[in-house]
Design an enzyme around this catalytic site. Structure first.
Site, PDB file in Angstrom:
ATOM      1  CB  THR A  93      31.239  40.534   1.484  1.00  0.00           C
ATOM      2  OG1 THR A  93      31.559  39.152   1.611  1.00  0.00           O
ATOM      3  CG2 THR A  93      31.745  41.054   0.149  1.00  0.00           C
ATOM      4  CE  LYS A 168      33.013  37.475  -0.989  1.00  0.00           C
ATOM      5  NZ  LYS A 168      32.558  36.135  -0.827  1.00  0.00           N
TER       6      LYS A 168
HETATM    7  P1  NAD Z   1      22.619  37.264   7.346  1.00  0.00           P
HETATM    8  O1  NAD Z   1      21.700  38.360   6.993  1.00  0.00           O
HETATM    9  O2  NAD Z   1      22.103  35.866   7.438  1.00  0.00           O
HETATM   10  O3  NAD Z   1      23.341  37.599   8.756  1.00  0.00           O
HETATM   11  C1  NAD Z   1      23.706  38.888   9.174  1.00  0.00           C
HETATM   12  C2  NAD Z   1      23.296  38.997  10.634  1.00  0.00           C
HETATM   13  O4  NAD Z   1      23.753  40.243  11.151  1.00  0.00           O
HETATM   14  C3  NAD Z   1      21.765  38.974  10.838  1.00  0.00           C
HETATM   15  O5  NAD Z   1      21.419  37.881  11.669  1.00  0.00           O
HETATM   16  C4  NAD Z   1      21.477  40.341  11.472  1.00  0.00           C
HETATM   17  O6  NAD Z   1      20.433  40.282  12.423  1.00  0.00           O
HETATM   18  C5  NAD Z   1      22.797  40.657  12.120  1.00  0.00           C
HETATM   19  N1  NAD Z   1      22.999  42.078  12.412  1.00  0.00           N
HETATM   20  C6  NAD Z   1      22.797  43.152  11.605  1.00  0.00           C
HETATM   21  N2  NAD Z   1      23.110  44.283  12.264  1.00  0.00           N
HETATM   22  C7  NAD Z   1      23.533  43.926  13.494  1.00  0.00           C
HETATM   23  C8  NAD Z   1      23.984  44.634  14.632  1.00  0.00           C
HETATM   24  N3  NAD Z   1      24.070  45.976  14.627  1.00  0.00           N
HETATM   25  N4  NAD Z   1      24.315  43.941  15.754  1.00  0.00           N
HETATM   26  C9  NAD Z   1      24.227  42.585  15.758  1.00  0.00           C
HETATM   27  N5  NAD Z   1      23.800  41.839  14.715  1.00  0.00           N
HETATM   28  C10 NAD Z   1      23.457  42.512  13.601  1.00  0.00           C
HETATM   29  O7  NAD Z   1      23.833  37.345   6.307  1.00  0.00           O
HETATM   30  P2  NAD Z   1      24.921  36.207   5.996  1.00  0.00           P
HETATM   31  O8  NAD Z   1      24.476  35.388   4.851  1.00  0.00           O
HETATM   32  O9  NAD Z   1      25.319  35.559   7.285  1.00  0.00           O
HETATM   33  O10 NAD Z   1      26.113  37.119   5.457  1.00  0.00           O
HETATM   34  C11 NAD Z   1      26.941  37.863   6.337  1.00  0.00           C
HETATM   35  C12 NAD Z   1      28.072  38.472   5.510  1.00  0.00           C
HETATM   36  O11 NAD Z   1      28.801  37.439   4.857  1.00  0.00           O
HETATM   37  C13 NAD Z   1      27.608  39.422   4.406  1.00  0.00           C
HETATM   38  O12 NAD Z   1      28.486  40.514   4.342  1.00  0.00           O
HETATM   39  C14 NAD Z   1      27.653  38.560   3.158  1.00  0.00           C
HETATM   40  O13 NAD Z   1      27.859  39.316   1.974  1.00  0.00           O
HETATM   41  C15 NAD Z   1      28.857  37.685   3.462  1.00  0.00           C
HETATM   42  N6  NAD Z   1      28.872  36.396   2.761  1.00  0.00           N
HETATM   43  C16 NAD Z   1      27.751  35.628   2.696  1.00  0.00           C
HETATM   44  C17 NAD Z   1      27.791  34.406   2.023  1.00  0.00           C
HETATM   45  C18 NAD Z   1      26.564  33.522   1.933  1.00  0.00           C
HETATM   46  O14 NAD Z   1      26.578  32.572   1.132  1.00  0.00           O
HETATM   47  N7  NAD Z   1      25.514  33.769   2.730  1.00  0.00           N
HETATM   48  C19 NAD Z   1      28.978  33.983   1.430  1.00  0.00           C
HETATM   49  C20 NAD Z   1      30.120  34.774   1.542  1.00  0.00           C
HETATM   50  C21 NAD Z   1      30.057  35.985   2.211  1.00  0.00           C
END
Ligand code: NAD
Length: 294
Positions: A93, A168
């Site tokens: 997002t 979204k």
């Molecule tokens: P998260 O923090 O659990 O996962 C993100 C991952 O990206 C982490 O493991 C981090 O180490 C990795 N990362 C960051 N920079 C990186 C790079 N340069 N190279 C490789 N890996 C890298 O977050 P999430 O909950 O999985 O959310 C991910 C996305 O989905 C966000 O944009 C969030 O807004 C969206 N989202 C989350 C949810 C939810 O309920 N968690 C729901 C809908 C949308």
């Protein structure tokens, strides 16, 4: 079978990558977090040591990263190394402006970009029941759809570059505002001596009916599966709702849209998070409202 790279194996990307494996694809992942890597490896995802190693030979690449700046950085690296015609799907997002910028950059490099943010949370990511909101050219969407179907249940083509991100944040602005409305109604009912169940029975079958009430009721009792029955844990974190509302307000300012309720909701969730509730489900906003009414 498609050869797919997944960059970002966190709470969402990890289970999404595992569902691509279950669907029979060859999946290589990369993340900066050792814990995320280990969990994905246990779920059958091959692990690369860098973005470059993960995307080598991939026909499709999925990114699932925290915010626009991470997507801009990772896509900038990818466009320099991915083969022409590679499908590039971002499910993070992020702000509409970043989504449009990375689309343009990818297209200029001969890649095929789609923005495909999700709703459905971690539960939906694990169960492969996510909704994907997609932006991009028809041909790009048609290539992405079968892969997204391995991770989700509903795949919607919303329009051109950035349209998925726009859908979204508009949806989540409705959700954030409607949860406050429902919370206020329950707090008023409490003050008027009306039981939670009585308000639920009337409003859930009347014109006040909405998802925040009928599926995610912010008071314990009427909807046994809502996070309110478990002290507002787990669920959709207040911090993530705040992130999405801020994106909606940035987009509104850039586009010249007037969204006063969205602005107020952003402030209230910000206050709730500042009081230490950032990790709690966003429906716990009713506690802030109730506190203000005492
Ligand atoms: P998260 O923090 O659990 O996962 C993100 C991952 O990206 C982490 O493991 C981090 O180490 C990795 N990362 C960051 N920079 C990186 C790079 N340069 N190279 C490789 N890996 C890298 O977050 P999430 O909950 O999985 O959310 C991910 C996305 O989905 C966000 O944009 C969030 O807004 C969206 N989202 C989350 C949810 C939810 O309920 N968690 C729901 C809908 C949308």
């Amino acid at each position: 079978m498609t050869t797919i790279a997944v960059i970002g194996l966190g709470n969402m990307g990890g289970p999404m990558a595992q569902n691509l494996v279950k669907a029979g694809h060859a999946v290589t992942g990369f993340d900066l977090s050792p814990a995320a890597i280990e969990e994905a490896r246990a779920g059958g995802v091959a692990i690369a040591r860098s973005v470059a190693e993960a995307v080598k030979g991939a026909e499709a690449i999925v990114t699932m990263l925290p915010a626009g700046k991470h997507v801009r950085a990772v896509w900038a690296e990818i466009v320099g190394i991915a083969g022409k015609g590679t499908l590039l799907i971002d499910s993070s997002t992020i702000d509409v402006e970043s989504a449009r910028a990375v689309h343009a950059q990818a297209e200029a490099a001969g890649l095929v970009p789609v923005d495909a943010p999700v709703s459905g949370g971690v539960g939906g990511a694990k169960a492969a029941t996510l909704t994907f909101m997609c932006g991009g050219a028809d041909a790009a969407f048609n290539r992405a759809k079968p892969l997204l179907e391995a991770m989700g249940r509903k795949i919607v083509h919303c329009g051109g570059a950035g349209a998925g991100q726009a859908a979204k944040i508009c949806n989540n602005m409705i959700l954030g505002i409607s949860m406050i409305a429902v919370g206020e109604a329950f707090v008023l009912a409490e003050k008027l001596g009306l039981s939670h169940q009585a308000l639920f029975d009337v409003a859930s079958t009347s014109s006040g009916q909405c998802w925040s009430l009928t599926t995610y009721c912010p008071v314990p009792g009427p909807v046994p599966t809502s996070p309110a029955n478990n002290g507002y844990k787990p669920g959709f974190a207040t911090a993530l709702m705040l992130k999405d509302l801020k994106l909606s307000q940035d987009a509104a300012a850039a586009a010249g849209a007037t969204t006063p309720m969205g602005a107020l909701a952003t402030q209230l969730y910000g206050l709730h998070a500042a009081w230490g509730e950032g990790g709690a489900d966003f429906s716990g906003i009713i506690e802030l409202i109730r506190g203000k009414s005492d």
